[in-house]
Design a protein around this motif. Structure first.
Motif, short mmCIF file in Angstrom:
data_model
loop_
_atom_site.label_atom_id
_atom_site.label_comp_id
_atom_site.label_asym_id
_atom_site.label_seq_id
_atom_site.Cartn_x
_atom_site.Cartn_y
_atom_site.Cartn_z
N TYR A 25 29.01 56.44 39.56
CA TYR A 25 28.48 55.32 40.34
C TYR A 25 27.31 54.62 39.67
CZ TYR A 25 24.34 57.88 41.93
OH TYR A 25 23.14 58.55 41.99
N TRP A 73 38.49 50.59 36.03
CA TRP A 73 37.78 51.44 36.99
C TRP A 73 36.64 50.65 37.64
CZ3 TRP A 73 32.64 52.69 37.19
CH2 TRP A 73 32.27 53.68 38.10
N MET A 74 35.92 49.86 36.85
CA MET A 74 34.83 49.05 37.41
C MET A 74 35.35 48.09 38.47
SD MET A 74 32.01 48.15 34.48
CE MET A 74 33.13 47.18 33.48
N ALA A 75 36.49 47.46 38.18
CA ALA A 75 37.05 46.53 39.15
C ALA A 75 37.43 47.24 40.45
CB ALA A 75 38.27 45.83 38.55
N ASP A 76 37.95 48.47 40.34
CA ASP A 76 38.34 49.23 41.53
C ASP A 76 37.14 49.68 42.35
OD1 ASP A 76 41.01 48.96 40.94
OD2 ASP A 76 41.17 50.90 39.91
N THR A 77 35.98 49.82 41.72
CA THR A 77 34.77 50.31 42.42
C THR A 77 33.77 49.19 42.68
OG1 THR A 77 33.76 50.89 40.30
CG2 THR A 77 35.01 52.61 41.44
N ASN A 78 34.26 47.96 42.68
CA ASN A 78 33.40 46.81 42.96
C ASN A 78 32.23 46.73 41.98
OD1 ASN A 78 32.66 44.48 44.32
ND2 ASN A 78 31.41 45.59 45.82
N PHE A 79 32.48 47.14 40.73
CA PHE A 79 31.50 47.03 39.64
C PHE A 79 30.16 47.70 40.00
CE2 PHE A 79 34.48 43.53 39.25
CZ PHE A 79 34.86 43.64 37.93
N SER A 80 30.27 48.93 40.49
CA SER A 80 29.06 49.65 40.93
C SER A 80 28.10 49.91 39.78
CB SER A 80 29.45 50.97 41.59
OG SER A 80 30.11 51.82 40.67
N ARG A 90 26.19 46.77 39.03
CA ARG A 90 25.18 46.50 40.07
C ARG A 90 23.98 47.41 39.89
NH1 ARG A 90 26.97 48.06 44.57
NH2 ARG A 90 29.17 48.51 44.19
#
Length: 360
Positions: A73, A237-244, A247
């Motif tokens: 994360y 993976w970043m796209a799937d996790t809303n680029f956490s 951020r």
């Protein structure tokens, strides 16, 4: 350790009862590798014996190694993969985290040695390795298994591969540039601060006379393609996790990254104070290497001076050493002047060629 008067320009030393000829490249190479092994041993055993509790970053990595992911994360995955391999091999012990962190440091120092051999003599390459190892990021702070320390080896590989690729000709050049792309991807998968290194390397490539031909840039496109291919799963993976992770990186740059308690860290009084704190912290962490260099200069003040027998193109590679040592620091300081929050630990990888710069 005593020195005998040499009958040739190369000095001969007696080290622990063994004769060491500093003019023999093989003997100096063995001494360099022995120093790297000693560095790894000391900085693994000393904290294992002395620390009752490891740094928080080491504990965090042990937690993350419970599963292999394409990202976590806060950060990209490569350091956790590295830690996972060693904990699976050696056990989930705190001492293993010290070993894994220092192995990244020693791997970087090996890359520094290989670069130094292209720039200077074997003896001076050894001295450059020793001076670089004395930077606090590579010693006392090198036991911290965070993404800064674990990015040291990828950065060392990137610098070594870039210099080797620019120097190469023929088919080997294409293979080396593919290695540059792989090393660059590994840097990004370690920490996004790799962008600072890409900026410094890009500026050097633009100014480097050997790259002033259109055909010299074709292999660079290969490196970019290899790097993007290797980064594709992490980007997905970043796209799937809303680029956490992005951020979190943005929060860190803004100075609002959450602390261990989950609350946002208080911002500094001003970005000028922040810049001052960053700069003075770097000077403090460079102090051991600077003091060792001053002692070396004082010890050799009366030694006869001789022109060293440098490798071919050594003078040309000095520009590379200057760019790769001063470039990331200069770019980061400019960002600080512009108001970007700077954490002192972000400079962990900036001084991998510091020993070589001192020897100039």
């Amino acid at each position: 350790m005593t020195q005998t008067a040499p009958s040739s320009p190369s000095a001969t030393w007696h080290l622990f009862g063994h004769r060491l000829d500093l003019g023999d490249a093989r003997q100096v190479a063995r001494l360099t590798l022995a120093y790297l092994a000693l560095h790894l041993l000391l900085w693994t055993l000393l904290p294992t014996i002395s620390h009752r509790a490891p740094p928080w970053d080491n504990i965090e990595q042990l937690v993350w190694t419970q599963s292999l992911e394409w990202g976590y994360y806060k950060h990209p995955p490569a350091p956790t993969w590295w830690m996972y391999f060693w904990t699976e091999l050696l056990g989930r012990h705190v001492g293993v985290t010290f070993f894994a962190a220092q192995l990244s440091v020693v791997g970087m120092l090996y890359c520094v040695w290989r670069i130094a051999l292209l720039v200077t003599t074997p003896v001076r390459a050894l001295v450059a390795v020793v001076l670089t190892s004395l930077v606090a990021y590579h010693g006392l702070r090198g036991i911290m298994a965070n993404h800064n320390t674990l990015q040291l080896l990828p950065v060392g590989l990137l610098l070594w591969s870039v210099l080797a690729a620019v120097r190469a000709v023929g088919r080997r050049r294409w293979l080396l540039w593919a290695g540059v792309g792989a090393s660059a991807a590994l840097c990004v998968l370690s920490k996004y601060s790799a962008a600072i290194w890409f900026a410094a390397i890009g500026l050097w490539l633009v100014l480097e006379p050997r790259m002033h031909r259109l055909q010299a840039w074709a292999p660079v496109l290969l490196a970019a393609a290899v790097g993007l291919l290797l980064l594709a799963p992490h980007i997905a993976w970043m796209a799937d996790t809303n680029f956490s992770t992005l951020r979190y990186a943005q929060q860190s740059v803004d100075g609002h990254a959450p602390s261990l308690s989950g609350t946002a860290a208080p911002p500094p009084p001003s970005h000028w104070v922040d810049l001052w704190n960053f700069t003075t912290a770097q000077l403090g962490r460079l102090a051991p290497a600077l003091l060792a260099f001053a002692a070396l200069r004082w010890t050799l003040r009366k030694a006869p001076r001789q022109a060293p027998n440098l490798p071919p193109d050594a003078a040309r590679e000095r520009r590379f050493v200057g760019f790769m040592t001063l470039g990331p620091v200069a770019i980061t300081l400019l960002l600080g002047v512009a108001g970007v929050h700077l954490a002192s630990s972000w400079a962990t990888t900036f001084f991998v060629l510091f020993g070589l710069l001192l020897l100039r």
